[in-house]
Design a protein around this motif. Structure first.
Motif, PDB file in Angstrom:
ATOM      1  N   ASN A  48       0.961  -1.327  -0.053  1.00  0.00           N
ATOM      2  CA  ASN A  48       0.043   0.065   0.103  1.00  0.00           C
ATOM      3  C   ASN A  48       0.964   1.200  -0.021  1.00  0.00           C
ATOM      4  O   ASN A  48       1.340   1.648   0.931  1.00  0.00           O
ATOM      5  CB  ASN A  48      -0.963   0.042   1.173  1.00  0.00           C
ATOM      6  CG  ASN A  48      -1.846   1.135   1.320  1.00  0.00           C
ATOM      7  OD1 ASN A  48      -1.638   2.185   0.727  1.00  0.00           O
ATOM      8  ND2 ASN A  48      -3.086   0.755   1.871  1.00  0.00           N
ATOM      9  N   SER A  87       0.363   4.186  -0.462  1.00  0.00           N
ATOM     10  CA  SER A  87       0.226   5.622   0.102  1.00  0.00           C
ATOM     11  C   SER A  87       0.730   5.415   1.640  1.00  0.00           C
ATOM     12  O   SER A  87       1.018   6.638   2.396  1.00  0.00           O
ATOM     13  CB  SER A  87      -1.564   5.719   0.086  1.00  0.00           C
ATOM     14  OG  SER A  87      -2.234   5.000   1.126  1.00  0.00           O
ATOM     15  N   ILE A  88       0.637   4.455   2.384  1.00  0.00           N
ATOM     16  CA  ILE A  88       1.100   3.999   3.768  1.00  0.00           C
ATOM     17  C   ILE A  88       2.401   4.475   3.672  1.00  0.00           C
ATOM     18  O   ILE A  88       3.022   5.360   4.507  1.00  0.00           O
ATOM     19  CB  ILE A  88       0.880   2.891   4.443  1.00  0.00           C
ATOM     20  CG1 ILE A  88      -0.699   2.688   4.328  1.00  0.00           C
ATOM     21  CG2 ILE A  88       1.272   2.820   5.694  1.00  0.00           C
ATOM     22  CD1 ILE A  88      -1.083   1.339   5.124  1.00  0.00           C
TER      23      ILE A  88
END
Ligand SMILES: *[C@@H]1O[C@H](CO)[C@@H](O)[C@H](O)[C@H]1NC(C)=O
Length: 490
Positions: free
Chosen positions: A190, A192-193
C-alpha cells in the motif's frame, strides 16, 4: 621489492575492504528538525556559545592535526593548525585538552530505544544518556521492539511526541535521534502508507527478510508485532525508496530446515551455546543475501531501482555471505554491510552455556570467523578501540567507520566530521587509558551490570561529549537538561 609488496598488499586489501564495508552514497539528504531556542545554560555544562577547543590530536578528514576548532552557536566555524593559537579568543573561552584526542562524535545507526511501549527494556532518556557517555552524538532508532512499531506516519508521529516538548528544554533525548521506518507486508503493498511514512521523515526503512510472510515471528525473535517480509515485498518497498533516495536496512537471515534445529536441541540440550549457534548457521545469512543480491542488480545506474540502496544489517558470517556482497558491489550494485562490536570482540568458543547476555541473532560465531571479520573491517568507543588496536586500527579509520560513513549512509550530511559548517558534534577521549569495565561505568543506566563486556579490560576513556556545541557529558556527569533534537528527513 618483495618486502615492499608484502607490506603494501595487506594494506591495500585492508583499504579495499573498508570501501566495501560501508558504501558511500551522497544523494541521501536529511535535515535537522528546525533548531529551537532553548535555555542554553541547562543544555550544556559549558556556558559559552562561542569557544575554542584545542588539542595536539584533532582527527579531521585531512588527517590528525595539532590545532584548534572554533565553535559558535553549535557549529564548527574554523579549524586551524597550530596548538595554542586561537586568534582573538579570551583565555576563558579556550578549552585545552592537551594530548587527548578530539574526534567527530560517533554515529550509531542501529539502535533500539524501545519507546513507546517497551520501556522495561530501554528508553529515550537512559539510552541517549548512555550514548553521550560512550562518545556517541547521534543515533538512529529502529522501528521495532517499541510498540506500536513504526510502520506509518501516525506511529512515527507518536514516537516523536514521546520525546517531549522540544521548546521547553524538557525533552528526553541527550543526543540527536533519527528514525528508521518498518517495511512490512501491509505497507509494502500500500504505497500511500509507505509514502506517508517516508514523507513524515524516516531516514529509510528496515525489514526482516523471510521466505514466507511470517506474522508470528515470536519463535525466532521473541516478539510478534513486526511481521517478516518476502523478497516480493522488498522489491515493492525498494521502488518507493528509489524515489525518495533512501536506504533499506535488511535483517538478513532466512530460516532453513527448522526441523533439524529442533532435533539438534534434543541432542545437545537447549542451554549450550553450540545448540544456539547451530540453530542459526551461516547458510541462513547466505540464503538471505543471495535473495537480496538478485534484486540489487536493479539498483545500478540506469537500472529500474536506481536511487534505492540495500544495507545488510549486523553481518556475522564472514565467508560466503561477505563474498556475495563484495561481488554485488564490484558489479556496481548499490549495497553495503555492517558488522557489530560483539562479533568482533567475542567468539563462540568462549561463551559460557546459559549466558543469555551473549544471545543475539545472527549468533556470534567461532574465532576463525571473527578474524576474517576483522580483516574486512578494521568498532561504543572503548570496545572497538580495545579490540581493534591489535588489528592495526587507527584513529582515522575509527573516525571514518564510526562517524563519516554512517552519516553519509543515513543521509545526515551536516554531521560525521570535524569540518567547517558541520554541527559541533565532538568526542574528547584518551585512547591510552586502560580500565576494567564495572557497573559504575556511566553507560549502564537501564540495566546496571548486565553486559557481556562486564569485567573486561578496555582501553580508551571518554572524557567529554559535545552535541551541536552543547557539552552534554563531562567526567561522568550529564548536562541538567536533555536538548537533543529529532532528525527528520525532508
Ligand atoms: C491503503 O491504506 C490506506 C490508509 O490505511 C487506506 O485508506 C487504503 O484503503 C489502503 N489502500 C488499499 C488499496 O488497500
Amino acid at each position: 621489492m618483495e618486502q615492499f609488496v608484502w607490506r603494501v598488499l595487506p594494506l591495500l586489501t585492508f583499504l579495499i575492504s573498508f570501501l566495501v564495508f560501508f558504501y558511500l552514497h551522497d544523494s541521501y539528504r536529511a535535515q535537522l528538525h528546525p533548531l529551537v531556542k532553548l535555555t542554553q545554560n541547562k543544555c550544556s555544562l559549558l556556558h559559552h556559545r562561542h569557544f575554542w577547543i584545542t588539542s595536539k590530536r584533532i582527527v579531521t578528514p585531512q588527517g590528525i592535526i595539532s590545532g584548534s576548532v572554533e565553535i559558535k552557536e553549535g557549529k564548527i566555524i574554523s579549524v586551524t593548525e597550530g596548538y595554542g593559537k586561537q586568534g582573538n579568543s579570551k583565555h576563558e573561552e579556550v578549552i585545552d585538552y592537551g594530548d587527548a584526542v578530539v574526534m567527530p562524535g560517533l554515529i550509531d545507526v542501529h539502535v533500539h530505544l524501545d519507546e513507546p511501549g517497551r520501556t522495561a527494556w530501554e528508553g529515550f532518556d537512559t539510552g541517549t544518556r548512555a550514548a553521550a557517555a560512550g562518545g556517541v552524538t547521534t543515533i538512529v532508532d529502529m522501528p521495532l521492539n517499541n510498540h506500536p512499531t513504526t510502520v506509518s506516519k501516525e506511529t512515527l508521529k507518536l514516537k516523536v511526541s514521546v520525546i517531549g516538548p522540544l521548546e521547553a528544554a524538557e525533552n528526553r533525548i541527550y543526543v540527536d535521534v533519527g528514525f528508521w521506518g518498518g517495511l512490512i507486508p501491509e505497507n509494502a503493498l500500500n504505497k500511500s502508507i509507505l509514502e506517508g511514512l517516508l514523507s513524515a521523515g524516516v531516514l529509510g526503512l528496515k525489514v526482516i527478510i523471510s521466505k514466507l510472510v511470517q506474522y508470528h515471528a515470536k519463535l525466532l525473535r521473541g516478539i510478534s508485532d513486526f511481521p517478516m517480509t518476502t523478497i516480493h515485498h522488498i522489491k515493492e518497498g525498494l521502488s518507493v525508496l528509489a524515489k525518495y533516495r533512501r536506504p533499506l536496512y535488511v535483517h538478513s537471515e532466512i530460516q532453513q530446515h527448522f526441523k533439524k534445529h529442533l532435533e539438534l536441541n534434543d541432542k545437545d540440550g537447549p542451554r549450550t551455546y553450540l545448540t544456539y549457534l547451530h540453530s542459526r548457521p551461516p547458510s541462513w545469512e547466505e540464503a538471505a543475501i543471495k535473495e537480496l543480491v538478485g534484486v540489487t542488480k536493479d539498483t545500478r545506474t540506469g537500472g529500474p531501482l536506481e536511487g534505492a540502496h540495500v544495507h545488510v544489517a549486523h553481518l556475522s558470517d564472514s565467508s560466503a555471505s561477505l563474498d556475495l556482497i563484495k561481488e554485488a558491489k564490484s558489479r556496481g550494485d548499490s549495497i553495503s554491510v555492517e558488522t557489530c562490536p560483539h562479533y568482533l570482540a567475542f567468539s563462540s568458543e568462549e561463551i559460557p552455556n546459559g549466558d543469555t547476555r551473549f544471545k543475539c541473532s545472527p549468533p556470534i560465531r567461532d574465532a576463525y570467523n571473527r578474524e576474517k571479520l576483522w580483516k574486512a573491517v578494521l568498532f561504543d568507543l572503548p570496545v572497538t578501540w580495545s579490540y581493534g588496536k591489535k588489528h592495526g586500527l587507527t584513529l582515522e579509520h575509527l573516525s571514518l567507520l564510526w562517524s563519516k560513513k554512517p552519516a553519509t549512509f543515513a543521509g545526515i550530511e551536516s554531521k560525521g566530521s570535524i569540518a567547517v559548517g558541520n554541527h559541533a558534534d565532538i568526542v574528547v577521549w584518551k585512547p591510552e587509558v586502560e580500565f576494567e569495565l564495572n557497573e559504575h561505568y556511566p553507560v549502564f543506566l537501564k540495566h546496571p551490570s548486565l553486559s557481556a563486556y562486564m569485567g573486561r579490560r578496555l582501553s580508551g576513556k571518554v572524557l567529554e561529549t559535545f552535541v551541536r556545541g552543547n557539552l552534554v557529558f563531562k567526567k561522568g556527569k550529564h548536562a541538567p537538561a536533555a536538548c537533543g533534537v529529532p532528525i527528520l528527513a525532508k
